[in-house]
Structures are given as C-alpha cells and as structure tokens.
Write a protein that holds these residues in place. Sequence first.
Motif, PDB file in Angstrom:
ATOM      1  N   ASP A  36       0.812  -1.220   0.000  1.00 31.12           N
ATOM      2  CA  ASP A  36       0.000   0.000   0.000  1.00 31.12           C
ATOM      3  C   ASP A  36       0.844   1.268   0.000  1.00 31.12           C
ATOM      4  N   LYS A  79      -2.188  -2.177  -4.707  1.00 30.54           N
ATOM      5  CA  LYS A  79      -2.103  -1.284  -3.547  1.00 30.54           C
ATOM      6  C   LYS A  79      -2.852  -1.828  -2.329  1.00 30.54           C
ATOM      7  N   SER A  80      -3.491  -2.997  -2.480  1.00 26.96           N
ATOM      8  CA  SER A  80      -4.267  -3.567  -1.375  1.00 26.96           C
ATOM      9  C   SER A  80      -4.320  -5.081  -1.519  1.00 26.96           C
ATOM     10  N   GLY A  81      -4.763  -5.743  -0.456  1.00 29.69           N
ATOM     11  CA  GLY A  81      -4.928  -7.186  -0.509  1.00 29.69           C
ATOM     12  C   GLY A  81      -5.988  -7.577  -1.520  1.00 29.69           C
ATOM     13  N   TYR A  82      -7.047  -6.786  -1.582  1.00 31.16           N
ATOM     14  CA  TYR A  82      -8.134  -7.054  -2.531  1.00 31.16           C
ATOM     15  C   TYR A  82      -7.616  -6.996  -3.970  1.00 31.16           C
ATOM     16  N   GLU A  83      -6.858  -5.926  -4.283  1.00 28.48           N
ATOM     17  CA  GLU A  83      -6.280  -5.801  -5.626  1.00 28.48           C
ATOM     18  C   GLU A  83      -5.313  -6.952  -5.911  1.00 28.48           C
ATOM     19  N   GLU A 117       0.521  -5.609   6.107  1.00 26.06           N
ATOM     20  CA  GLU A 117      -0.441  -4.590   6.568  1.00 26.06           C
ATOM     21  C   GLU A 117      -0.738  -3.611   5.438  1.00 26.06           C
ATOM     22  N   MET A 118      -1.958  -3.710   4.890  1.00 27.55           N
ATOM     23  CA  MET A 118      -2.367  -2.779   3.833  1.00 27.55           C
ATOM     24  C   MET A 118      -3.680  -2.124   4.242  1.00 27.55           C
ATOM     25  N   GLU A 119      -4.796  -2.504   3.600  1.00 33.00           N
ATOM     26  CA  GLU A 119      -6.071  -1.881   3.994  1.00 33.00           C
ATOM     27  C   GLU A 119      -6.516  -2.314   5.394  1.00 33.00           C
ATOM     28  N   SER A 120      -5.936  -3.399   5.889  1.00 36.95           N
ATOM     29  CA  SER A 120      -6.141  -3.843   7.273  1.00 36.95           C
ATOM     30  C   SER A 120      -4.840  -4.460   7.763  1.00 36.95           C
ATOM     31  N   ALA A 173      -4.185  -7.807   6.032  1.00 37.40           N
ATOM     32  CA  ALA A 173      -4.691  -7.884   4.663  1.00 37.40           C
ATOM     33  C   ALA A 173      -3.845  -8.797   3.782  1.00 37.40           C
TER      34      ALA A 173
END
Length: 227
Positions: A11, A36-40, A58-61, A64
């Motif tokens: 991130d 930029k995130s775990g989802y991405e 540690e990214m959006e959480s 993550a």
Amino acid sequence: MEKIHILIADDMEAHRRRLERIINSVDNLFLVASAKSGYEAVAFAAIKKPDIVLMDIEMESQMAGIKAASEIHKILPDTKIIMLTVHQDNNIVFAAFQTGIVDYLIKSALKEEIIEAIYSAANNQSPIRPIIAQKIRQEFARIKKSEDQLTHFFKIVANLTQSELEVLKLLCSGLKRKDIAEIRAVEVETIKKQISSLLKKFDKSNTKEIITEVNELKLFELIGEIS
C-alpha cells in the motif's frame, strides 16, 4: 532464461517503486502488476497468474496480506508468495506461514537478497532463514513448556480427593466458603481445611490463582464430557 512473472502488493508507493526498480533491473524478471491492497492483489493474481507474489502484510487492514495470500493459494496453488514486511512478531510470522507462503523478508532487505529470494522461490528452494528458524525454535519451546505445565496440572488433579474436587468445582462456579459448606452439609471449618489442602497441592497462595487456571483449561467442562 525463462521469464519469471511477478506481482507486487504494497500500500506504500515508495515500497512499490523500489520493488519495481529491482524487478526491472533483472532481464528475466517481469512485473505483471502492482497492487495497492490485498483485494487488488487477489484480483490481479487471478487475472495475471503470476509465478511470484511479493506481498506486504499490513495494507487496507492489519492482516490484509495474510488474508490475500490465503485467497491466492486457493485459486493459484502453484504461485509462490514471499512476504516483504516490517513485522517480526511471532504470531504474525506463523499466521503468514500457515497460508502457505514460501519466504518472509524484512522490507529493508538488500536488493540482492530480494532477487535471490525470487529465484529460490521460483526453483522451489526457498530457505528457512535464521530469523524464522529462531522463531520456530521459540515456538516449539513455548509449546513444550505449555505441555509440561498441562501435565503437571493434571497430575495434581489426579491426586485430589473426591471431596476436594467437589469443593474446587463449587469454588470455580463463584460460590463462597459459607455457601459451599451449606451445599456440602459440613462445617465452614471443614471447607477451609479442604481449601487449604487445595492451595498446598496446587502450590498457590490464594484460591483465585487456582480458579483462573482451572477455568482457563475448562477442567469441569472436560470432566462433564467424559463422565
């Protein structure tokens, strides 16, 4: 040499850019996407099917990256995931390895170390690094200590009289000495003597310490299941 397709997930732009420069500096390393995130990371992995993922934790959480690693392994079990993070906490390290990652590097690792980790992962030769080996030894030592404490505890329980066990159960349910004496139809002094015996056998200075230990181990729930 055959190209190694790599996905970055972090991130922080500065960290992503550094990893991108490292990958672009090696001829057979090919950057397929930068998340930029775990989802991405999960979405890009599903589409690009990378050989290697360099994953931040540690990214959006806070966890993550660990969640993303778990999801990626479900859909791409052959993809190798290397954690690149600032975290060295034992619980986080073991949570990461439980997802099936192959390596765990600190973000400040040298360029050469990161490149070597990528090649090792691609060739199924990722090492158990000294920091990880130390944490594994510490975890085994902790488990051994816990098992020894548990064995010691149940040896004490095995040597309790039936009356002491009943008194202990009533103490753990929150009853006072007077209430226990009424339920047991004995004098309060008798209960005091039995409690004194319990303290001696458990080698504790007060009943609160015994009650805490017994309730944490769910002793009477276990007894109820097997009786």
